[in-house]
Scaffold this active site. Sequence first.
Site, PDB file in Angstrom:
ATOM      1  N   GLU A  94     -18.530  39.948 -14.242  1.00 22.96           N
ATOM      2  CA  GLU A  94     -19.038  38.590 -14.029  1.00 22.96           C
ATOM      3  C   GLU A  94     -17.900  37.680 -13.539  1.00 22.96           C
ATOM      4  OE1 GLU A  94     -20.979  37.205 -17.508  1.00 22.96           O
ATOM      5  OE2 GLU A  94     -21.632  35.337 -16.556  1.00 22.96           O
ATOM      6  N   ARG A 150     -17.544  52.487 -26.233  1.00 26.81           N
ATOM      7  CA  ARG A 150     -18.668  52.867 -27.095  1.00 26.81           C
ATOM      8  C   ARG A 150     -19.390  54.124 -26.621  1.00 26.81           C
ATOM      9  NH1 ARG A 150     -18.554  47.374 -27.511  1.00 26.81           N
ATOM     10  NH2 ARG A 150     -20.004  47.112 -25.800  1.00 26.81           N
TER      11      ARG A 150
HETATM   12  P1  AMP Z   1     -22.912  46.705 -17.535  1.00 22.68           P
HETATM   13  O1  AMP Z   1     -21.809  47.178 -16.631  1.00 22.68           O
HETATM   14  O2  AMP Z   1     -23.262  45.274 -17.296  1.00 22.68           O
HETATM   15  O3  AMP Z   1     -24.141  47.616 -17.456  1.00 22.68           O
HETATM   16  O4  AMP Z   1     -22.406  46.733 -19.031  1.00 22.68           O
HETATM   17  C1  AMP Z   1     -21.502  47.664 -19.381  1.00 22.68           C
HETATM   18  C2  AMP Z   1     -21.036  47.740 -20.799  1.00 22.68           C
HETATM   19  O5  AMP Z   1     -21.066  46.521 -21.501  1.00 22.68           O
HETATM   20  C3  AMP Z   1     -21.863  48.717 -21.556  1.00 22.68           C
HETATM   21  O6  AMP Z   1     -21.063  49.871 -21.622  1.00 22.68           O
HETATM   22  C4  AMP Z   1     -22.052  48.124 -22.902  1.00 22.68           C
HETATM   23  O7  AMP Z   1     -21.237  48.812 -23.827  1.00 22.68           O
HETATM   24  C5  AMP Z   1     -21.587  46.692 -22.792  1.00 22.68           C
HETATM   25  N1  AMP Z   1     -22.639  45.685 -22.956  1.00 22.68           N
HETATM   26  C6  AMP Z   1     -23.138  44.886 -21.998  1.00 22.68           C
HETATM   27  N2  AMP Z   1     -24.029  44.012 -22.489  1.00 22.68           N
HETATM   28  C7  AMP Z   1     -24.119  44.291 -23.808  1.00 22.68           C
HETATM   29  C8  AMP Z   1     -24.894  43.740 -24.898  1.00 22.68           C
HETATM   30  N3  AMP Z   1     -25.744  42.717 -24.724  1.00 22.68           N
HETATM   31  N4  AMP Z   1     -24.731  44.272 -26.135  1.00 22.68           N
HETATM   32  C9  AMP Z   1     -23.864  45.302 -26.318  1.00 22.68           C
HETATM   33  N5  AMP Z   1     -23.116  45.845 -25.348  1.00 22.68           N
HETATM   34  C10 AMP Z   1     -23.242  45.347 -24.107  1.00 22.68           C
END
Ligand code: AMP
Length: 171
Positions: free
Chosen positions: A96, A59
């Site tokens: 996770e 995205r």
């Molecule tokens: P993180 O590494 O946990 O910061 O998450 C990384 C990716 O997961 C981001 O690039 C988002 O595109 C996607 N992501 C995580 N949580 C969400 C959410 N609640 N809604 C949409 N996209 C999410």
Amino acid sequence: MTNLKSLIREVPDFPKPGILFYDITTLMKDPKGWRCVVDSLKDHYKDCKVDAVVGIEARGFFFAPTLAYALGVGFIPVRKPKKLPAETASIEYALEYGADRLEIHKDAISPGQRVLIVDDVLATGGTAAAVASLITQLGGEVAGLGFVLELDFLHGREKLAKYEVFSLLHY
Ligand code: AMP
């Protein structure tokens, strides 16, 4: 300013139970909303010395190239494994459950180049921190990390404390 939050669709239990998914496709298809997002990011970075914008698959690929165009700089993709054809550098990072890997072309960054990293959502910060360290390994300088929205309760920016972090919207 357009009410951007009202344009983001919140989908409960996607992709798995308990996750509230922030769907930016409803924002991107709204002409005023889309323009407002890109212009607001551009405004934030217009006086910052940036040589290139890096986008994270998938995205991040909507926003990073658009912002790169608006800032008049190039775009560099960070991709999932085995998508890039030439020699790559890669980084593994914890999810996770399990781990994931991201790759970049080794010659994508020149030493000392100031790079802005862009993605749609800052959640736990694991992905963005991994990409920042990949850029640093290749000799680039992280000029900042920009997101459309940040999930404050996950404290992702703590993993990015060394860098300038900017999000348009906070939840
Ligand atoms: P993180 O590494 O946990 O910061 O998450 C990384 C990716 O997961 C981001 O690039 C988002 O595109 C996607 N992501 C995580 N949580 C969400 C959410 N609640 N809604 C949409 N996209 C999410």
